[in-house]
Design a protein around this motif. Structure first.
Motif, mmCIF file in Angstrom:
data_model
loop_
_atom_site.group_PDB
_atom_site.id
_atom_site.type_symbol
_atom_site.label_atom_id
_atom_site.label_comp_id
_atom_site.label_asym_id
_atom_site.label_seq_id
_atom_site.Cartn_x
_atom_site.Cartn_y
_atom_site.Cartn_z
ATOM 1 N N ALA A 22 0.865 -1.184 0.000
ATOM 2 C CA ALA A 22 0.000 0.000 0.000
ATOM 3 C C ALA A 22 0.898 1.229 0.000
ATOM 4 O O ALA A 22 2.083 1.147 0.343
ATOM 5 N N HIS A 35 -9.317 5.060 -2.503
ATOM 6 C CA HIS A 35 -8.361 5.948 -3.159
ATOM 7 C C HIS A 35 -7.611 6.768 -2.112
ATOM 8 O O HIS A 35 -8.220 7.316 -1.193
ATOM 9 N N PRO A 39 -6.954 -0.540 2.080
ATOM 10 C CA PRO A 39 -8.255 -1.094 2.467
ATOM 11 C C PRO A 39 -9.037 -0.147 3.376
ATOM 12 O O PRO A 39 -8.531 0.295 4.405
ATOM 13 N N TRP A 88 -9.703 -1.410 -12.125
ATOM 14 C CA TRP A 88 -8.552 -1.527 -11.236
ATOM 15 C C TRP A 88 -7.469 -2.388 -11.880
ATOM 16 O O TRP A 88 -7.766 -3.434 -12.462
ATOM 17 N N VAL A 92 -3.772 0.034 -8.330
ATOM 18 C CA VAL A 92 -3.857 -0.428 -6.941
ATOM 19 C C VAL A 92 -2.729 0.139 -6.086
ATOM 20 O O VAL A 92 -2.752 0.020 -4.861
ATOM 21 N N TYR A 95 -10.468 -7.564 -0.627
ATOM 22 C CA TYR A 95 -11.443 -6.655 -1.225
ATOM 23 C C TYR A 95 -12.667 -7.417 -1.712
ATOM 24 O O TYR A 95 -12.547 -8.531 -2.232
ATOM 25 N N SER A 152 -13.355 -2.081 0.790
ATOM 26 C CA SER A 152 -13.316 -1.347 -0.472
ATOM 27 C C SER A 152 -11.884 -0.906 -0.749
ATOM 28 O O SER A 152 -11.074 -0.771 0.172
ATOM 29 N N ARG A 153 -11.595 -0.658 -2.026
ATOM 30 C CA ARG A 153 -10.318 -0.060 -2.399
ATOM 31 C C ARG A 153 -10.452 1.449 -2.214
ATOM 32 O O ARG A 153 -11.105 2.121 -3.015
ATOM 33 N N VAL A 166 -4.201 2.824 -3.511
ATOM 34 C CA VAL A 166 -5.314 2.472 -2.627
ATOM 35 C C VAL A 166 -4.825 1.785 -1.354
ATOM 36 O O VAL A 166 -3.713 1.247 -1.290
ATOM 37 N N ARG A 172 -6.605 -7.971 -5.301
ATOM 38 C CA ARG A 172 -7.884 -8.572 -4.907
ATOM 39 C C ARG A 172 -7.969 -8.983 -3.439
ATOM 40 O O ARG A 172 -9.067 -9.045 -2.888
#
Length: 256
Positions: free
Chosen positions: A33, A85, A116, A56, A111, A73, A82-83, A114, A70
């Motif tokens: 992330a 932003h 979680p 995505w 990704v 999510y 959710s992803r 993003v 994935r």
């Protein structure tokens, strides 16, 4: 920190910076992330009518193993995330070239941008702050810089084999419309109350969901060098532990 693959590097450029249209990102290897996603916004050229890409994908410039497409999510009603932003999809969508506007929107759906989030978290002040700051900016300098990221703590809870951050932060830099001075503000938002509580959970929820905080404290929490932002912080000198609960964007201190 993740570095670009050799064939994606440019001479003289930072190998840890993923550059996109009007924003850039640095990625954590262990958390898959962004440490930080930073965007420049030109309010006078902003176009909020760009069609949402909503596709995505991974970024081929860094190894796939550091990108979570994935895992964790899915449907929130089933406990998934959710992803969220970091740089919002609308923020880099400014300019006059339609193709570049579409590229900016599509870029935010990598990704790499993003982390979680529970759907209920991604609303309210988190979404409204940047518009509020633009509304309080000097009209001759209607530009805002926004840095956003998760606070990555060792004690963050794990869901579906993904360690999920409890807190997120923003730093907003702008020319204040009241005193015409360069100004920075720091903000943290907790998604603790939206998280499903794991069995035998040991993590502690914060007192407030939304707080204006010193940028020095964000630097301590994240390990990022934010000295250039600290110097213009409206809370500069108040101490790292100083924070103010905010219940709406109107509660923010924009001047010292």
């Amino acid at each position: 920190m993740v570095e670009l693959l050799d064939d994606a590097r440019r001479d003289g450029a930072d190998p840890t910076e993923l550059t996109y249209r009007n924003f850039s990102v640095r990625i954590s290897k262990s958390r898959r992330a962004p440490f930080v996603s930073a965007v420049n916004i030109d309010g006078k050229l902003s176009n909020r009518d760009v069609n949402r890409t909503d596709v995505w994908r991974r970024d081929p410039r860094i190894p796939n193993q550091y990108q979570n497409l994935r895992e964790g999510y899915g449907n929130q009603n089933q406990g998934f995330f959710s992803r969220g932003h970091m740089t919002r999809r609308e923020d880099p969508n400014w300019g006059e070239d339609v193709k570049l506007l579409e590229q900016a929107d599509a870029d935010t759906f990598h990704v790499t941008n993003v982390a979680p989030q529970r759907q209920g978290f991604n609303a309210g002040i988190w979404l409204a702050l940047e518009e509020y700051v633009l509304g309080n900016s000097d009209n001759e300098n209607l530009k805002v810089c926004v840095l956003t990221g998760p606070v990555m703590r060792g004690e963050d809870p794990t869901y579906y084999n993904v360690q999920v951050p409890i807190e997120f932060w923003k730093i907003v830099a702008f020319v204040n419309g009241t005193n015409k001075q360069l100004t920075t503000i720091g903000y943290k938002r907790s998604q603790a109350k939206f998280l499903p509580r794991p069995a035998k959970a040991a993590f502690v929820f914060g007192d407030f969901q939304d707080t204006q905080v010193s940028i020095a404290s964000i630097a301590t929490d994240t390990g990022l060098n934010l000295d250039e932002y600290v110097a213009y912080d409206v809370f500069e000198g108040a101490g790292e532990n100083f924070e103010v609960e905010v219940t709406s964007v109107a509660d923010f201190y924009l001047t010292r």
